[in-house]
Design a protein around this motif. Sequence first.
Motif, short mmCIF file in Angstrom:
data_model
loop_
_atom_site.label_atom_id
_atom_site.label_comp_id
_atom_site.label_asym_id
_atom_site.label_seq_id
_atom_site.Cartn_x
_atom_site.Cartn_y
_atom_site.Cartn_z
N LYS A 44 50.80 101.11 55.87
CA LYS A 44 51.62 101.15 54.65
C LYS A 44 53.10 101.10 54.97
CE LYS A 44 48.32 103.73 51.77
NZ LYS A 44 48.06 105.04 51.12
N LYS A 49 53.07 94.89 50.78
CA LYS A 49 51.96 95.30 49.92
C LYS A 49 50.82 94.29 49.97
CE LYS A 49 50.92 96.87 45.23
NZ LYS A 49 51.47 97.11 43.86
N ASP A 50 51.15 92.99 49.93
CA ASP A 50 50.12 91.95 49.97
C ASP A 50 49.35 91.98 51.29
OD1 ASP A 50 50.68 91.06 47.47
OD2 ASP A 50 51.85 89.31 48.11
N THR A 53 47.02 94.93 51.40
CA THR A 53 45.83 94.73 50.55
C THR A 53 44.83 93.81 51.23
OG1 THR A 53 47.17 95.02 48.56
CG2 THR A 53 45.04 93.93 48.30
N ASP A 57 41.06 94.90 52.46
CA ASP A 57 39.86 94.17 52.03
C ASP A 57 39.03 93.71 53.24
OD1 ASP A 57 40.36 94.51 49.38
OD2 ASP A 57 41.24 92.52 49.06
#
Length: 731
Positions: A44, A49-50, A53, A57
């Motif tokens: 983090k 942010k992308d 993520t 995933d």
Amino acid sequence: MSTLRFKALAELPFRDYRRDNAIEVPAKLSELYCSNVFSEDTMKQYLTKDAFTFLLDAMNKGSKIPRNIADQVAVAMKDWAMSKGATHYTHWFQPLTGATAEKHDSFFTPLEGGKAIERFAGGMLIQQEPDASSFPNGGIRNTFEARGYTAWDPTSPAFIMGTTLCIPSIFISYTGETLDYKAPLLRALHSIDEAATSVMQYFDKSITKVTPTLGWEQEYFLIDSALYKSRPDLVLTGKTLLGHSPAKGQQLDDHYFGSIPTRVMNYMKEVEIECMKLGIPVTTRHNEVAPNQFELAPMFEEANVAVDHNSLLMDIMARIAHKHHFNVLFHEKPFAGVNGSGKHNNWSLSTDKGENLLSPGKNPKKNLQFLTYFVNTIKAVHDYADMLRAAIASASNDHRLGANEAPPAIISVFIGSQLYNVLMELEKVTEGKLSPDEKTDLKLNVVGKIPEILLDNTDRNRTSPFAFTGNKFEIRAVGSSANCAETMIVMNAIVAKQLKDFKVEVEALIESGLKKDEAIFNILREYIKDSKNIMFEGDGYSDDWAKEAEKRGLNNLRTTPEALASELDQKFVDLYADLEIFTHREVEARNEIKLEKYSTVIDIEARVLADIARNHIIPSALNYQNRLIENVKGLKEIFPDDEFRVLAKEQMSLIANISGNVSTIKLGVENLLEAKGKARDTAGSQTQAEAYCKDVIPFFETIRTAADNLEMMVDDELWPLTKYREMLFTR
């Protein structure tokens, strides 16, 4: 007094380990936790942010990471690693050698004009190309085909060891076959996730993922480094091939859970500190049963991460041991006459809501859910017991299985008498539809009472290789030197297959008109009937159990060659292929590797034993015998014949006994080397392994018995090998 033994013993009193290796532990170990791990919190901080993520995933769902995101992750990893002092990176992997492997590359990249930068791009993160020519492959590739690939496993976090960023990776051949433990483990974990999640739809449709968990328990010995180096057999084979049992061993059980020696405590403290930094959640440490034997265990983790952590831990333990003038022994049976070491694998299943599927709930629905996974696991072990036995087979574990500290080679399941009675009640379920009274009785008096039963079911069975221990299954037969992945691949594969079959059978009954719960009860009833033979509550060490197991049709695969022969059963090969965990070729290759390793281990042990017997034991015995002969000659010159015969009687007997044992050793070594030569020249890996097992190993005990007899006869000052009483009671 110039032997390695006496040099090592003379060195011990002049080293103050308590002072030199004292370890300061932070007030809160939790403050160190994951400080050297590229954890979610660290991600983090360093990722957009992308990118965060996408990476999350990939970790949780197995989705692919686009190249531009991989570049961002690589830069973030490099910046973080360099902030921690890292200068290099490596793809850290687990080839089929039994050890970890790594090839370090520098971040340093020269530029034109005499300049340089630190660079780490997505391509470097995702893939590396180590030379694969010398890693075990079982015939998958030729020696001249050197190319192999390591590929990043984003589901296991990167970490820093020293000044190197380590990236957990899979290892595959140029043609795509797996050459490691991680790739097939990930496939097995994917299979059981799919199968278990599908079955969970009967009980909770909101569940989207089921994760196998693993909690291993690592047993090990610590031996002073100087004493370790004085024993050629320990250095070259990891075990003592000779050595008479000391007068005091583990008879008094005074070491077990006893006060941890200060020197060992300092070692344990430093291991735990490094474990905390690397995110290995170790919580337990204690003395084990045998002298100088100890255990370390962590909290449960996701199985893939837990496997990585155990492999990493063994490396950490060995490195830190040297700093404390110890050598750590992971061999399953390094010393005869005292307990060997295992690595119990505690296995369970957890949902994405954090629910343990092998723990009952507060209502009949949750208890039926528990029974579903519980009974299916037992059925899987029943149907594929020989696969599980092959997974724990090795030359070193053969010494331990069936002894008083380890389960027998016969695979059986212990669940406790009260749970067994519950299953016997379920076996009586009426076939087909259930009447209202039957449903009520089942839910209240059978299924409903499971939580109370488990609350009081505190008994444990040390003699069972596969035991239910309240909310998990404990696979007790795994050896201490083994990679946990071997057992976890089999365990998750067979349960995945079983759950898939269960779903098909339940759906068929539902389509025939039965309600869901009725269909589940009907199938579980049949599984209980089918699996009863493998459930055993008694003493697994007893001869009566071996006879009973044979009557039940359970195999007793006592040796590694026997166990590995069963591994190529078409039923097992097809299971792997159907689940896409291994191709037929990969199964055969891995079987070949295990057989070759077994034969090689026995061959090395035979050569080392022959060397020690010829060049250490026999010369020392003859040296002492010559002293006795000179003494007897002196007695004969001084005393009359009548007195001489009385006075020299014991020495003459001792001289004769030494000669007898020396002759036994000499003949034993000759027979050993002859048998070894024939076994080595035997064609076919399976046949060769069987030859080493049946024709070579028996001479080990013949030579050892005679050598151990001599140890008790020869003057202590002349005996060349450090003795058990000296190695096992070092503080």
